[in-house]
Write a protein that holds these residues in place. Structure first.
Motif, PDB file in Angstrom:
ATOM      1  N   THR A 137      59.073 -57.794 -24.218  1.00 16.92           N
ATOM      2  CA  THR A 137      57.765 -58.195 -24.750  1.00 16.92           C
ATOM      3  C   THR A 137      57.360 -57.346 -25.960  1.00 16.92           C
ATOM      4  O   THR A 137      56.390 -57.668 -26.626  1.00 16.92           O
ATOM      5  CB  THR A 137      56.648 -58.097 -23.676  1.00 16.92           C
ATOM      6  OG1 THR A 137      56.567 -56.738 -23.226  1.00 16.92           O
ATOM      7  CG2 THR A 137      56.926 -59.009 -22.498  1.00 16.92           C
ATOM      8  N   VAL A 138      58.061 -56.233 -26.201  1.00 21.38           N
ATOM      9  CA  VAL A 138      57.766 -55.431 -27.405  1.00 21.38           C
ATOM     10  C   VAL A 138      59.026 -55.214 -28.226  1.00 21.38           C
ATOM     11  O   VAL A 138      60.136 -55.399 -27.738  1.00 21.38           O
ATOM     12  CB  VAL A 138      57.135 -54.048 -27.068  1.00 21.38           C
ATOM     13  CG1 VAL A 138      55.684 -54.194 -26.701  1.00 21.38           C
ATOM     14  CG2 VAL A 138      57.933 -53.319 -26.015  1.00 21.38           C
ATOM     15  N   ASP A 139      58.817 -54.744 -29.482  1.00 28.37           N
ATOM     16  CA  ASP A 139      59.986 -54.579 -30.343  1.00 28.37           C
ATOM     17  C   ASP A 139      60.360 -53.109 -30.522  1.00 28.37           C
ATOM     18  O   ASP A 139      59.648 -52.195 -30.085  1.00 28.37           O
ATOM     19  CB  ASP A 139      59.749 -55.256 -31.694  1.00 28.37           C
ATOM     20  CG  ASP A 139      58.536 -54.701 -32.401  1.00 28.37           C
ATOM     21  OD1 ASP A 139      58.334 -53.467 -32.377  1.00 28.37           O
ATOM     22  OD2 ASP A 139      57.753 -55.498 -32.968  1.00 28.37           O
ATOM     23  N   ALA A 140      61.478 -52.911 -31.188  1.00 34.56           N
ATOM     24  CA  ALA A 140      62.041 -51.572 -31.342  1.00 34.56           C
ATOM     25  C   ALA A 140      61.157 -50.667 -32.206  1.00 34.56           C
ATOM     26  O   ALA A 140      61.093 -49.459 -31.976  1.00 34.56           O
ATOM     27  CB  ALA A 140      63.428 -51.678 -31.964  1.00 34.56           C
ATOM     28  N   GLU A 141      60.470 -51.238 -33.176  1.00 37.18           N
ATOM     29  CA  GLU A 141      59.638 -50.409 -34.056  1.00 37.18           C
ATOM     30  C   GLU A 141      58.533 -49.722 -33.230  1.00 37.18           C
ATOM     31  O   GLU A 141      58.249 -48.540 -33.400  1.00 37.18           O
ATOM     32  CB  GLU A 141      59.010 -51.259 -35.168  1.00 37.18           C
ATOM     33  CG  GLU A 141      58.237 -50.391 -36.156  1.00 37.18           C
ATOM     34  CD  GLU A 141      57.487 -51.191 -37.218  1.00 37.18           C
ATOM     35  OE1 GLU A 141      57.312 -52.414 -37.050  1.00 37.18           O
ATOM     36  OE2 GLU A 141      57.075 -50.560 -38.209  1.00 37.18           O
ATOM     37  N   MET A 142      57.923 -50.513 -32.326  1.00 31.79           N
ATOM     38  CA  MET A 142      56.868 -49.967 -31.467  1.00 31.79           C
ATOM     39  C   MET A 142      57.442 -48.869 -30.571  1.00 31.79           C
ATOM     40  O   MET A 142      56.874 -47.787 -30.449  1.00 31.79           O
ATOM     41  CB  MET A 142      56.315 -51.115 -30.610  1.00 31.79           C
ATOM     42  CG  MET A 142      55.024 -50.800 -29.949  1.00 31.79           C
ATOM     43  SD  MET A 142      53.658 -51.183 -31.061  1.00 31.79           S
ATOM     44  CE  MET A 142      52.702 -52.237 -29.997  1.00 31.79           C
ATOM     45  N   CYS A 143      58.568 -49.115 -29.947  1.00 34.05           N
ATOM     46  CA  CYS A 143      59.158 -48.136 -29.023  1.00 34.05           C
ATOM     47  C   CYS A 143      59.570 -46.864 -29.762  1.00 34.05           C
ATOM     48  O   CYS A 143      59.291 -45.747 -29.308  1.00 34.05           O
ATOM     49  CB  CYS A 143      60.369 -48.718 -28.304  1.00 34.05           C
ATOM     50  SG  CYS A 143      59.929 -50.097 -27.223  1.00 34.05           S
ATOM     51  N   ALA A 144      60.221 -47.030 -30.907  1.00 36.62           N
ATOM     52  CA  ALA A 144      60.685 -45.857 -31.660  1.00 36.62           C
ATOM     53  C   ALA A 144      59.501 -45.024 -32.137  1.00 36.62           C
ATOM     54  O   ALA A 144      59.521 -43.792 -32.085  1.00 36.62           O
ATOM     55  CB  ALA A 144      61.536 -46.327 -32.848  1.00 36.62           C
ATOM     56  N   THR A 145      58.453 -45.703 -32.591  1.00 36.94           N
ATOM     57  CA  THR A 145      57.263 -44.997 -33.060  1.00 36.94           C
ATOM     58  C   THR A 145      56.645 -44.181 -31.932  1.00 36.94           C
ATOM     59  O   THR A 145      56.247 -43.022 -32.117  1.00 36.94           O
ATOM     60  CB  THR A 145      56.220 -46.015 -33.596  1.00 36.94           C
ATOM     61  OG1 THR A 145      56.835 -46.779 -34.633  1.00 36.94           O
ATOM     62  CG2 THR A 145      54.985 -45.315 -34.138  1.00 36.94           C
ATOM     63  N   ASP A 146      56.579 -44.769 -30.751  1.00 33.44           N
ATOM     64  CA  ASP A 146      55.966 -44.069 -29.612  1.00 33.44           C
ATOM     65  C   ASP A 146      56.834 -42.902 -29.119  1.00 33.44           C
ATOM     66  O   ASP A 146      56.308 -41.902 -28.633  1.00 33.44           O
ATOM     67  CB  ASP A 146      55.685 -45.054 -28.475  1.00 33.44           C
ATOM     68  CG  ASP A 146      54.481 -45.948 -28.804  1.00 33.44           C
ATOM     69  OD1 ASP A 146      53.719 -45.596 -29.726  1.00 33.44           O
ATOM     70  OD2 ASP A 146      54.320 -46.992 -28.143  1.00 33.44           O
TER      71      ASP A 146
END
Ligand code: NAD
Ligand code: ZN
Length: 436
Positions: free
Chosen positions: A238-247
Motif C-alpha cells: 500500500t506504500v512505495d519505496a520512497e516513503m519507506c526509505a525516507t522514514d
C-alpha cells in the motif's frame, strides 16, 4: 520462521563488544565524579566538550540573554510543541486516580500518586541541539507536579544552545546546567559541591548517557533505558519505496549507531527500498551518519505473512514502529513490544519526535519488552496505605494474620497481630493457650 534477510546489520557479537567498551568507560568516569566531585566534572567537560566556564549553572540573566537570541517564530513553535505535550500529559495525568476501597467491612485499602521530589532531566545535544527533549522531560515533570526540576544539556558547538535553554526554561526547569554526557547525569545523581543530588534521572541520550543512567539506577530512579534511536517500518504494497526509505533514513541520521529496519511482505517493496535508500544517501545532507548507521545496523526483512511480520516486529521490539499497511489497526491491536506506534502513512516518527504531543523518550535495546516510554506517570510514585476502622475487623484480620505468621515461623510478627486481637477482639489469641 521463513523470514528472508535482504540486508543484515552487524552481528550480535560485535554489538555486545561495543556495549562492553561503553560500560567500562562509564564505570571509570562515574567513580571519578564520585571521588572528586566538581573538579572531575570540570575536567570531563573540558575533555569531551571543550567547555569549562566558571559556573555550569546558568543564572537568571544568562537565561534571559539566551532567550532573547531566539526568534519570535522559533519561540512560537517551541510553545506550540510544549502545549501539545502538556495537553496529552495532562490527559494522561487525569487518567490516574488515587483510590480507596473497603475490601472487607471496616478494612480500608488505598493508593496515592505522589510526584517524585526532584528529577534531573537530560537533554541531548552532542550532534544536534535536541530542543524537543526539553519538552518531553521538563514540561512533563512539571505537569506531574515535581517540585524540583533540574535540567542539563551539553554545550552545542562550544556554547549553550539558545533554543534548548529557552525550551528548558519555558518547560519549567528550576535549575539549568550546561553539562553533557556522563558528567551531567553523574553530577545530577551523585551530587557535587555545587549540585544537590536528585532522586531520579530522566531523558534520552547517546550510548554513554543511557549506560550511565543504567549504572546509576538503584542510587536514583531512572525513567527507562533510552539510548541511541531505533526505527522500524512495517509496510506492505500500500506504500512505495520512497516513503519507506525516507522514514528509515529520517531516524538513521541520529548518529552512527541507529538501527533502521524494514519489515515487509513485499519483495518488490524491499528491493525498491534498498535502491531508494542508496539514491537518498547521495543527497541527504546528514548522509554521513545515516549511511554509517544504515551500513552497520540497517536491516530489510522479508516475511511470508502479516502474522510473521507481527512476530518479527515484537521480537525486535524497536523504539519507533511506523506501520503503513492495509491493516494498521490490526497491528495496534496485536503488537505487544515496542516504544511507540505511528499508524498510517499520514503519521510519521518526526511528528512524534518534535511536535505531536506524545513523548519521544522511548525504550531502546529491547526495553520495549518491559516498559513503554517516558510519560507523566513515570514521575509519580504510587504508594499504598491501609487502615482498619472497627474492632471486629481488627480481630478478624488479626486471627488470620496470626496463623499465617506462625505458618512461616514468625513469632514476633504474630505478636503484632495477637496484641490487637487481645485488645480489640476481647478474645483469645488464635494459637494462644496451646502455644503458652
Ligand atoms: N531513545 C530515545 O528516546 C531517544 C530520543 C532522542 C534522542 N536519542 C538519542 O540521543 C542521542 C544523542 O546523542 P549525542 O551524542 O548527539 O548527544 P548526547 O547529549 O547524548 O551526548 C553528548 C555527550 O556525550 C559525551 N561523549 C561523547 N563522546 C564520548 C566518549 N567517547 N566518551 C565519553 N563521553 C562521550 C560528551 O560528554 C557529550 O557531552 C542519539 O544517540 C539519539 O539517537 C534517543
Ligand atoms: Zn528522531
Amino acid at each position: 520462521m521463513a523470514v528472508d534477510y535482504l540486508k543484515r546489520g552487524k552481528p550480535e557479537a560485535e554489538r555486545s563488544e561495543d556495549d562492553a567498551k561503553v560500560r567500562a568507560v562509564v564505570e571509570a568516569t562515574l567513580s571519578e565524579i564520585e571521588a572528586r566531585g566538581d573538579a572531575a566534572v570540570r575536567e570531563l567537560s573540558e575533555k569531551f566538550d571543550g567547555y569549562a566556564p566558571e559556573n555550569f549553572r546558568l543564572n537568571a540573566s544568562e537565561i534571559e540573554a539566551l532567550m532573547n537570541q531566539v526568534s519570535g517564530r522559533d519561540m512560537d513553535d517551541i510553545k506550540f510543541a510544549q502545549e501539545q505535550v502538556r495537553k496529552f500529559a495532562q490527559a494522561q495525568r487525569d487518567s490516574m486516580t488515587d483510590i480507596e476501597v473497603e475490601t472487607l467491612p471496616g478494612v480500608i485499602l488505598g493508593h496515592k500518586n505522589i510526584p517524585v521530589r526532584s528529577v534531573g532531566c537530560y537533554v541531548p545535544g552532542g550532534k544536534f541541539p535536541m530542543v524537543a527533549s526539553a519538552h518531553m522531560s521538563v514540561a512533563t515533570a512539571s505537569v506531574a507536579g515535581v517540585p524540583r526540576i533540574i535540567a542539563a544539556t551539553p554545550p552545542f558547538k562550544g556554547a549553550p544552545n539558545p533554543a534548548v535553554i529557552a525550551a528548558m526554561h519555558l518547560g519549567g526547569a528550576h535549575e539549568i546546567y550546561v553539562l553533557g554526557g556522563i558528567q551531567a547525569v553523574g553530577a545530577m545523581a551523585i551530587g557535587t559541591e555545587t549540585i544537590d543530588p536528585v532522586h531520579m534521572l530522566v531523558g534520552p541520550g547517546n550510548a554513554f548517557v543511557a549506560e550511565a543512567k543504567r549504572q546509576l539506577f538503584g542510587r536514583v530512579g531512572i525513567d527507562l533505558f533510552a539510548g541511541p534511536t531505533e526505527t522500524m517500518v512495517i509496510a506492505d504494497d500500500t506504500v512505495d519505496a520512497e516513503m519507506c526509505a525516507t522514514d528509515l533514513l529520517g531516524q538513521a541520521e541520529h548518529g552512527y549507531n541507529s538501527p533502521a529496519v524494514l519489515v515487509t511482505n513485499s519483495r518488490k517493496l524491499a528491493t525498491e527500498t534498498l535502491a531508494e535508500i542508496e539514491r537518498l544517501l547521495e543527497i541527504l545532507p546528514t548522509a554521513e551518519t545515516a549511511r554509517k548507521s544504515w551500513e552497520d545496523y540497517g536491516e530489510v526483512i522479508l516475511c511470508d505473512s502479516y502474522d510473521e511480520m507481527l512476530a518479527v516486529a515484537d521480537e525486535i521490539a524497536s523504539e519507533h514502529v511506523q506501520v503503513m499497511t492495509d491493516r494498521d489497526d490490526w497491528f495496534l491491536d496485536n503488537m505487544t513490544c515496542y516504544g511507540a506506534l505511528f499508524l498510517g502513512p499520514r503519521t510519521n516518527v518526526a511528528n512524534g519526535d518534535k511536535v505531536i504531543g506524545t513523548n519521544h523518550t522511548l525504550p531502546t535495546k529491547k526495553a520495549g519488552r518491559y516498559t513503554g516510554g517516558l510519560w507523566v506517570g513515570k514521575f509519580l510514585k504510587t504508594h499504598s496505605y491501609q487502615k482498619i476502622l472497627t474492632d471486629e475487623a481488627a480481630a478478624e484480620m488479626g486471627a488470620y494474620c496470626s496463623r499465617l505468621c506462625m505458618l512461616e515461623g514468625f513469632v514476633g510478627h504474630a505478636e503484632q497481630a495477637n496484641i490487637r486481637v487481645r485488645r480489640y477482639g476481647g478474645g483469645n489469641v488464635p494459637y494462644g493457650e496451646a502455644a503458652e
